[in-house]
Structures are given as structure tokens and as C-alpha cells.
Design a protein around this motif. Structure first.
Motif, short mmCIF file in Angstrom:
data_model
loop_
_atom_site.label_atom_id
_atom_site.label_comp_id
_atom_site.label_asym_id
_atom_site.label_seq_id
_atom_site.Cartn_x
_atom_site.Cartn_y
_atom_site.Cartn_z
N ASP A 28 0.83 -1.21 0.00
CA ASP A 28 0.00 0.00 0.00
C ASP A 28 0.86 1.26 0.00
OD1 ASP A 28 -2.26 -1.55 -0.04
OD2 ASP A 28 -2.74 -1.29 2.09
N LEU A 29 1.97 1.23 0.73
CA LEU A 29 2.89 2.38 0.72
C LEU A 29 3.46 2.60 -0.68
CD1 LEU A 29 4.82 1.74 4.07
CD2 LEU A 29 3.29 3.67 3.60
N ASP A 30 3.81 1.48 -1.33
CA ASP A 30 4.35 1.57 -2.68
C ASP A 30 3.31 2.14 -3.64
OD1 ASP A 30 6.21 1.30 -4.70
OD2 ASP A 30 5.74 -0.80 -5.08
N ALA A 31 2.08 1.66 -3.50
CA ALA A 31 1.01 2.13 -4.40
C ALA A 31 0.72 3.61 -4.18
CB ALA A 31 -0.26 1.30 -4.15
N ALA A 32 0.93 4.08 -2.95
CA ALA A 32 0.66 5.49 -2.65
C ALA A 32 1.86 6.38 -2.95
CB ALA A 32 0.29 5.62 -1.18
N GLY A 33 2.92 5.81 -3.49
CA GLY A 33 4.12 6.57 -3.80
C GLY A 33 4.91 6.99 -2.59
N LEU A 34 4.74 6.29 -1.48
CA LEU A 34 5.42 6.65 -0.24
C LEU A 34 6.61 5.75 0.08
CD1 LEU A 34 2.27 7.34 2.01
CD2 LEU A 34 3.73 9.02 0.84
N LEU A 35 6.78 4.70 -0.71
CA LEU A 35 7.90 3.79 -0.49
C LEU A 35 9.09 4.27 -1.32
CD1 LEU A 35 8.82 1.19 0.94
CD2 LEU A 35 8.09 -0.08 -1.09
N VAL A 36 10.13 4.74 -0.65
CA VAL A 36 11.28 5.31 -1.35
C VAL A 36 12.21 4.23 -1.86
CG1 VAL A 36 13.30 6.82 -1.12
CG2 VAL A 36 11.15 7.39 0.05
N GLU A 37 12.59 3.29 -0.99
CA GLU A 37 13.46 2.19 -1.41
C GLU A 37 13.39 1.06 -0.40
OE1 GLU A 37 17.64 2.89 -1.54
OE2 GLU A 37 17.73 3.85 0.43
N VAL A 38 13.82 -0.12 -0.85
CA VAL A 38 13.96 -1.30 0.00
C VAL A 38 15.33 -1.89 -0.28
CG1 VAL A 38 13.04 -3.53 0.69
CG2 VAL A 38 11.49 -1.77 -0.20
N LYS A 39 16.13 -2.07 0.74
CA LYS A 39 17.45 -2.64 0.51
C LYS A 39 17.75 -3.70 1.57
CE LYS A 39 19.88 1.16 2.88
NZ LYS A 39 20.90 2.23 2.70
N PRO A 40 18.58 -4.69 1.19
CA PRO A 40 18.94 -5.75 2.15
C PRO A 40 19.63 -5.16 3.38
CG PRO A 40 19.60 -6.35 -0.08
CD PRO A 40 19.20 -4.91 -0.12
N HIS A 41 19.38 -5.79 4.50
CA HIS A 41 19.94 -5.27 5.75
C HIS A 41 20.05 -6.42 6.75
CE1 HIS A 41 20.77 -2.38 8.94
NE2 HIS A 41 19.82 -2.95 9.67
N LYS A 42 21.23 -6.60 7.35
CA LYS A 42 21.41 -7.62 8.38
C LYS A 42 21.02 -7.02 9.73
CE LYS A 42 25.00 -10.42 6.17
NZ LYS A 42 24.11 -11.59 6.03
#
Length: 942
Positions: A348-362
């Protein structure tokens, strides 16, 4: 003649001996000596003996047996812990296996608890049986189960008193919550390991139509970005918890966000306005420098929330599903599992244009050690103990030395915990355990008392409806009472009967570093608070038992060793089945099977309890971890076998003779071994006092194997087989006397074989009963002050025999072949000793003659003892051509090393440290000396 079996077979006598010991009542406190008490860290009633138990129990039993033999009134207080979570899981699993459709919830509280007691009655004493197999000599007649009436009374009394003193309260706080078990758990029951995850960057729009000029600079202060924004970007590893955000937070000195202090953002997907707060907790270098604050679902955020008076919004149910009770949460999220909600929220965040990025993280993921599920910081009503006052007192007791840590550096760990105490959550949402003695009326008001009747009478409640709190106390709360609840507190009659005054405080606690806070510190605080005593004087901290490669033993690695399998043996097939049982991943099971069959193609042979115990003691040096290698246990099994054979030798040479009192030594060998016995007795006492079990094992092993079984047995043979009846009789007496003392010295570490052997030796010395009740040898038991010359003479004799044996070994000469020995030089003592010990040397070294010479010897193999030069003529002993070739090869090798050393010294400049230069000069001198000796030897061969 001896009645001992021809070979050492621990399985033929260990179980029999333990039954005799326990049946005799010898484990109970006895006598009028001073009290010596050890508390057993109570293992879980659900558990089985593991290598950590075997390690700690060996050390505790050694201390107990040692002090019992020293005449102390010794108590090893045994017990087991009811283990609330673990036990409920075991019984629930058993219900599922039975297949009757019964579950914990379907049975209800009373019937389920009845099932738990039924299981405990039939299967709950497994670990105690295994402890017996290891040889634990605790007083089982006094063993305490934490749910027994006596400790249960103590737990209730402690809770009520703490509540009356204002030190226990009920409140809403954040706790570690297991959503599968649906209960709070302690930090110790949370296992955090690094796992692969993601870092989501999300836009949070600024509220009220606000915008600001955002600027960023690089590490050199050069501007790299300047733009107008109407949002901030928040980085999070748990996007689902944004539904419970109550603030966004920046560092007060972060220049990027100075314009946002005191402003608001619009929480995505909910429409709530939340403030932008400032706090120096924020790491400006992490993510964007803006973090979300969710006080009800993160421990650090909770602390921030307390500082800034933020509201606490709980968004999960007790099984980690999104709540349905909040109007600002969309219907489509309600009732979803937290990870299902995460996927939908991110979409839903992605659809609303609110998701900036997703990156791998330990990241470190906390999981419950019982359920394996991700632990949720959860806001619930729980019972807490206020720790500030108790903690200060607990720290004072350690800092003052009233409680001493061994090794002493562990006080730093204790101090760290005590200086950073949080209030202690003591309630658990379980049925099995000590039910909290609190009752609620219909209005929700809570009343605390020892019973419902007491509550009604104290508060004038008459017949008003009351319901008892359904929760139970966590097991660490009852364990904190263990030092005094096991000794009858608070009942005066029970305290007198149990010997409270003698056993509180106890002498030493042997435990692991991982529970210094969870158990050690809490026992210190609770025992002091309720009894005015410390629970123990010393805390001996052990490390972890790892495998031979230093890896932690774990089922997933397939490297777990069961101490009972080492004691009694196990086939390869059964070992594979045990290690792969319950593994869900076929590839993992295949790898573990392959590795197991490679390491143990024939399974594990029986080693006996003594070999395992001696291994554990020998590895117990100061430090955190020990590496357990089964080869060490095999070596100590051979040690037990060596003792067995030495005892058979002694008994066969003594025959029907019996002796009383102390020996009157007639030979130097007797005087020497008695001096060595006096010395090792002093060392043993010193090592017990300092808890250096490794040094204890080392000195006893050296005395038993080398000095007694090897040297004295050999040195005794000439007297035993000679014509001097007085010397033969005296040697027999000394042989038995020292063997008896040696078995007593070894008994705390290897109780079974020492007892079995002693039972054959004791009648020869007019002794009877059990070895475990015999006095432990002490320095001064026999006067050795006049034995100094004999001590020095025998050490000389040993050096002579070793030198000749070394020559024989280097030349490859058969042990049965007679040699000639030539001697040159030396002093008056050497000449006198050569004459006096002529027969002994010829016997020990298989010599046909010993001759003093003045000139150059013929071709011979040399050796040096002090100032005395020894030569074994080579003619007729070895092939002279082969010996010349061997020496030439050795001379060339030594000469090359000498040349390297000379070249290195020649290259050294002025900047080389003096110590390095001196070391190399010493090395050169050593090579030169060896080369001269070899060259002289070669020249004699022509």
C-alpha cells in the motif's frame, strides 16, 4: 593374591557402587565438623544431562567429596526446577502424540495441571537418574522440587512481604512476548542472532501543508543536495509497526532537520498527526537520520516515549495479529498476522508513492528459545519487583567481598548488570508454576495475601466475588529463593529441622557466566533481603563446553555429545538417529549423518564415568570456554586402567601380608615416594582451595602415572625380589600405604574406580567401610623431614635411568638386550651413588656392567647427568657404518642451523633490539654445543 578382575571394566562396578553409597546414607550431612554446603543449580525437571551439567556437576561433586573426607558436615543441596514454559510445552506435545484430541485449552487449568503432575511423577526424574550415573553424591533425601509445599510456601511469603513493603507492584510495561506461547519471557529465554532482513525507507508527509528546505553535505562539508521537501524519509526494519507510531524523531543537532523541531508529520495509512521530537538517542549516520518512534513495540522507543511523555499505542493482539479495536487502522489490516500485515502495508505504501526504497539489511532478530518465534516487545499488565534499593545492596555485598567471584574478573559482569537494573517482570501467562497470590474484585481492585481467606479477613470482603490472578510467577523468582527456601524458611520449625543456621550461607556456588544476573544476583538480593545473610561466600564461574574445534555444541550443527553416551557407549546407528531426530531439513540431516559416521564410524565406546569426570576436571582452567575432545577421555580411561594394573601388581606382591600404622621405610625408594606423596598432598589442598581443578588433575595424574605407577613400582622390584627380608617387608607396606593415599587423593575426581580398588587394598591395612568416608591425605601425615637426601638420590637415579633409556631408544636397541655403561668425571656424590645404586641401575637399565673410566671411551653413544659423562659402547650393539651415516647426517643438519644463526647475527644492524640479538646468540651457542658433542662422538667412531 588379588581378587580384582584382570582388566578395567567400569560398567561392571560403577552402578553397583553408587547404589551402595546412596543406600548407606553417606551422602547426608554427618559428624560434628564445620558445615560445608553447596547449592545445586536446579536443572529443569524436563531436562536431560548435557555436557555443561556434566562439567559443573563434576566440579561440585569433587568439592563435596573432598570436604566430606576432610571431616566437614557436608551438604550438597539437590533439587530440580519446575521450568514453567518448558514443562507446559512437553506436556502439550505429549497430549498431541497421544492423539485423543486433548489440548491444554480443552482440558482447562485444573485438569492440565493434573496432567503435568502425572508426567512429572513418571518422567520428571530423568536428569536425577543421569546425575547419579555421573556419581553425584548429593543428599537426595533432601532434594527439593520448586513446586513442593516447602519452597512454595517460601515463594508466597516472599511475594506478600515484598508487596507489603512496596517493592512489588502491578503495572503496564513493555515485556518480551512470545506470541506462540502467549506469555512474557525473560531476557535469558531470548536468543538474538544475525539474520538477513530489509531496511524500508518511507515518506512521512509533513502536516499542515508545511515544507522546508532540505540540504545535505558530504564528509568534507561540500553541499551535495538542496531541495524543498514536504516530507521526511524514515528508515525502518519493521514497517508494520508504523500503525503504532506516536512520533518521528531527529537528533537535536542534525542541521538537516532544524526547521522541523516541534512540527508534525502525517502518519501514512492512518491519517494521525504525530510530532517531530528531538533526542540525542538518534544515530544521525543511520538511514536518513529520521526514525519512527513506536513506544508500545520497541524497548528503546519505550524509553524515548517515557522521556517525552508519548502515548503508548498497542497494535497487536497476544498472538501478534493486528488489533481490531482502533478506528485509525484500516479494516483490511485488522486480524492479519504481523508478517502478513507487513506485506500488505509495504504494498500500500508503494502504491501510494510513499515507499522510497527497500534494501537488504542484516539485523539481530530476537527469537524465543523454546518456540523459535520472533519475540514481540509487547505492552501488558504484569507484576514487577522494584530493583533500585535491592540492586544497590546486592552490589555492595559483592564490592565488599562478602560475595567473592572466582575468577575475580567476573565481578565486572555482575557490576555491569547491577548498575543498569530495570524493574524485574516476575509474572508469566502460564498455568504451571506458583500462582500469583493476588485476587481481584468485580471492580478490578487487587488484593494480595497468603490465601483467599486471609485476603477476605484482612480487607473485610465477606462473600464478595473474588477471582485469583490467573498468572504464575516466573521460575527465576522461585529460584532466587533457593538458598533459603530449601532450608525451611520461613517456618521456624522447618528451619531448625533442615539446619538453616548451618547451611545459610553456603560455601560456594558453581554456575555459568550466562546467569550471573538472572540467578546469582537475584539470589544475593533476595537472600540478603529476607534472611540478612549472603546466599554463598564464593561464586565459581565456569565456561561453556564446546566441541574439540571450539564450536558451540548445538543440534543444528550435529556436534552435540551426550555425557551418558560417553559413559556407557552408543552405536554409530543410534548416535546418528539421536543427532538427526526431529530435524526438518533433509539436507541438514544428511550432512550430520555423514559427519557423524566419519567421526565415529564405530560409535562411542564406553569410557566410564571416571574418565569423563577426570577429563572435565583437567579442562577446568580459568577462562570462559573449554574444548572437549573425546580423545582426552580415552586417555583418562587409560589412566584408570593404569591404576587398576598398578593395584593388581601391589596386591600380588603383598600376598596375604597385612600391615598397621605408618611404614618405617628401609630403602631410599620408599623415602623418596613418601616425600613425593607429602608434596602432592600439599598441592592438592592448595588447588582445591583456589578452585584450580585443572592443576589438581595435572598434579595427581603426574604423581599417579609417573611417580607411583612407573618409577616406584620399578624401584620397588629389586627390594621385593631381593634377599633382604626387612627391605622387602617395608617396601610392601610402603607400596600399600602410598597406594591407599593415592586412591584417597583421587577419589573426589574419580570416585568409582578409586572405591573399587580401595576395597581390595583396605583390608591389607586394617581398614574397612567406604573410601568416601576415609580422611583425605594431608601434608605432614608422615614425617618426611629426614628424607631429603634420599629424595635427591632417587632423583639422580631417575635421571641416570632416563639417560640410558634415551640412548637405547635412539639406537633402537631392544629393551631386553644387556648394555655396558661407562662413566667419567662427576663428583664424589656421583661416585658414591654409582656404588650404592649399582644393583638398581643394572636392574632399571638392563646393564651387564657399570665401569668408571678416566681416558677417552671407545666408540660410544654419550649422555650427561649433571657433571657425570655417560657412554654406552656401540661395538657389537649397532652397525657402525649405519651409525656413522646417521651421525654425519645429523652433523650436517646441525651445522646448517649454526651457519644460519651466524648469518643472521651478521646481518643484524644497530636498530635490532638487544633482546632479539641476545636470543639469537643463545641459539647459536646451543647449536655450537650440539655440533661439538656430535663431532666428538663421530670422531670416536673413526
Amino acid at each position: 593374591m588379588t581378587t580384582l578382575a584382570s582388566g578395567f571394566d567400569p560398567q561392571s562396578f560403577e552402578t553397583r557402587l553408587y547404589q551402595q553409597w546412596e543406600g548407606s546414607g553417606a551422602f547426608a550431612p554427618a559428624g560434628n565438623g564445620p558445615a560445608y554446603t553447596i547449592l545445586l543449580p536446579p536443572p529443569n525437571v524436563t531436562g536431560t544431562l548435557h555436557m555443561g551439567h556434566a562439567f559443573q556437576h563434576t566440579l561440585m561433586d569433587a568439592l563435596v567429596r573432598y570436604h566430606r573426607m576432610r571431616g566437614y558436615r557436608t551438604l550438597w543441596q539437590m533439587g530440580t526446577d519446575h521450568a514453567g514454559i518448558a514443562t507446559e510445552m512437553v506436556v502439550s506435545r505429549n497430549l498431541a502424540i497421544e492423539g485423543k484430541g486433548e489440548t491444554r485449552d480443552s482440558l482447562g487449568r485444573e485438569k492440565f495441571i493434573a496432567k503435568v503432575w502425572e508426567w512429572k511423577q513418571h518422567s520428571g526424574d530423568t536428569i536425577e537418574r543421569q546425575m547419579r550415573r555421573l556419581g553425584a553424591s548429593g543428599d537426595w533425601s533432601r532434594s527439593v522440587f520448586t513446586m513442593d509445599p516447602m519452597p512454595s510456601q517460601a515463594v508466597t511469603e516472599a511475594f506478600v512481604r515484598l508487596h507489603e513493603q512496596g517493592l512489588i507492584y502491578r503495572g503496564q510495561r513493555l515485556v518480551n512476548w512470545d506470541p506462540v506461547l502467549k506469555t512474557a519471557i525473560s531476557d535469558l529465554e531470548v536468543v538474538s542472532e544475525e539474520e538477513n532482513g530489509h531496511l524500508w525507507s518511507i515518506r512521512y508527509p509533513l502536516a499542515d501543508g508545511m515544507s522546508y528546505e532540505h540540504m545535505e553535505v558530504d564528509a568534507d562539508g561540500v553541499e551535495i543536495l538542496r531541495e524543498t521537501r514536504d516530507y521526511v524519509v524514515v528508515a525502518t526494519t519493521r514497517p508494520e509497526t508504523m500503525l503504532g507510531d506516536t512520533a518521528a524523531m531527529v537528533h537535536p543537532e542534525d542541521p538537516r532537520y532544524l526547521a522541523l523541531h516541534g512540527k508534525f508529520v502525517q502518519l501514512p495509512l492512518t491519517g494521525r498527526r504525530i510530532p517531530v521530537i528531538t533526542d540525542d538517542y538518534v544515530d544521525r549516520a543511520f538511514g536518513t537520520g529520521v526514525v519512527k518512534v513506536t513506544p508500545a513495540h520497541d524497548f528503546n522507543d519505550y524509553a524515548v516515549g517515557q522521556r517525552h511523555s508519548l502515548p503508548l499505542i498497542n497494535i497487536f493482539t497476544d498472538d501478534a495479529r493486528v488489533v481490531s479495536s482502533r478506528d485509525d487502522i484500516a479494516d483490511k489490516y485488522r486480524g492479519l498476522d504481523r508478517f502478513e500485515a507487513r506485506k500488505l502495508i509495504v504494498a500500500d505504501l508503494d502504491a501510494a508513492g510513499l515507499l522510497v526504497e527497500v534494501k537488504p539489511h542484516k539485523l539481530q532478530v530476537p527469537r524465543g528459545d523454546r518456540s523459535g518465534q520472533v519475540i514481540e516487545p509487547y505492552l501488558t499488565d504484569q507484576w514487577f519487583v522494584q530493583m533500585e534499593t535491592l540492586g544497590k545492596r546486592g552490589l555492595e555485598l559483592a564490592e565488599s567481598g562478602a560475595v567473592k567471584f572466582v575468577p575475580p574478573n567476573w565481578i565486572n559482569t555482575y557490576r555491569h548488570w547491577m548498575e543498569n537494573l530495570q524493574d524485574w517482570c516476575i509474572s508469566r501467562q502460564l498455568w504451571w508454576g506458583h500462582r500469583i497470590p493476588a485476587w481481584f474484585d468485580d471492580a478490578g481492585k487487587v488484593f494480595v495475601g497468603r490465601s483467599e481467606a486471609e485476603v477476605r479477613a484482612a480487607h473485610g470482603l465477606g462473600d464478595a466475588p473474588l477471582r485469583q490472578d490467573p498468572d504464575v510467577l516466573e521460575t527465576w523468582f522461585s529460584s532466587a529463593m533457593f538458598p533459603f527456601s530449601t532450608q525451611g524458611w520461613p517456618d521456624a520449625a522447618a528451619m531448625a529441622e533442615r539446619g538453616f543456621a548451618q547451611h545459610v550461607p553456603s560455601n560456594v556456588l558453581v554456575t555459568g557466566f550466562d546467569i550471573i544476573f538472572f540467578w546469582v544476583a537475584r539470589m544475593v538480593m533476595m537472600t540478603d533481603h529476607f534472611t540478612g545473610q549472603v546466599p554463598f561466600h564464593d561464586v565459581y564461574i565456569t565456561g561453556l563446553v564446546r566441541d574439540k574445534n571450539g564450536q558451540k555444541m548445538s543440534k543444528s550443527k550435529g556436534n552435540v555429545l551426550d555425557p551418558i553416551d560417553i559413559i556407557d557407549g552408543i552405536s554409530a546407528d543410534d548416535l546418528v538417529a539421536k543427532r538427526t531426530f526431529g530435524l526438518m531439513q533433509p539436507k541438514m540431516a544428511e550432512k550430520i549423518e555423514k559427519d557423524t559416521r566419519k567421526e565415529f564410524p564405530n560409535g562411542i565406546n564406553p569410557h566410564g564415568a571416571d574418565a569423563l569426570r577426570f577429563t572435565m576436571a583437567a579442562l577446568a582452567g580459568p577462562g570462559r570456554d573449554i574444548k572437549f575432545d573425546l580423545a582426552r577421555a580415552e586417555g583418562y580411561k587409560n589412566f584408570c586402567n593404569k591404576l587398576w594394573n598398578a593395584t593388581r601388581f601391589a596386591l600380588m606382591n603383598v600376598g596375604d601380608a597385612t600391615f598397621n600404622g605408618k611404614p618405617q621405610p628401609q630403602t631410599d625408594a620408599e623415602r623418596w615416594i613418601l616425600s613425593q606423596l607429602d608434596r602432592v598432598s600439599a598441592e592438592a589442598a592448595e588447588h582445591f582451595a583456589s578452585y584450580r581443578f585443572d592443576l589438581l588433575a595435572q598434579c595427581l595424574y603426574e604423581f599417579a602415572w609417573n611417580q607411583f605407577c612407573d618409577w616406584f613400582v620399578e624401584l620397588a622390584k629389586p627390594a621385593l625380589n631381593g634377599d633382604d627380608d626387612a627391605a622387602a617387608d617395608s617396601t610392601r607396606h610402603t607400596l600399600l600405604y602410598v597406594l591407599d593415599a593415592l586412591l584417597r587423593l583421587l577419589h573426589p575426581l574419580i570416585p568409582f574406580v578409586s572405591e573399587e580398588l580401595w576395597q581390595s587394598v583396605a583390608p591389607k591395612l586394617g581398614k574397612s567401610g567406604s573410601l568416601m568416608l576415609q580422611p583425605y591425605p594431608q601434608a605432614g601425615d608422615i614425617d618426611t623431614t629426614a628424607f631429603a637426601q634420599a629424595d635427591a638420590d632417587i632423583e639422580w637415579l631417575k635421571a641416570m635411568a632416563s639417560a640410558v633409556r634415551r640412548i637405547r631408544s635412539e639406537l633402537g636397541v631392544s629393551p631386553a638386550r644387556q648394555l655396558a655403561l661407562l662413566a667419567r668425571g662427576g663428583g664424589a656424590d656421583d661416585a658414591s651413588r654409582l656404588q650404592r645404586f649399582d644393583a638398581s641401575l643394572r636392574f632399571l637399565c638392563r646393564l651387564e656392567r657399570i665401569e668408571m673410566i678416566a681416558g677417552e671411551p671407545p666408540a660410544a653413544a654419550p649422555a650427561v647427568v649433571g657433571e657425570l659423562q655417560l657412554f654406552v659402547p656401540l661395538e657389537g650393539l649397532v652397525d657402525m657404518d649405519d651409525e656413522r651415516a646417521r651421525l654425519d647426517k645429523e652433523i650436517a643438519k646441525i651445522a646448517a642451523e649454526k651457519d644460519k644463526s651466524e648469518a643472521k647475527l651478521a646481518r643484524f644492524g644497530a636498530g635490532v633490539p638487544a633482546a632479539v640479538v641476545e636470543q639469537e646468540r643463545a641459539r647459536l651457542a646451543d647449536w655450537a654445543g650440539k655440533l661439538d658433542a656430535l663431532s666428538a662422538q663421530r670422531s670416536r667412531l673413526g
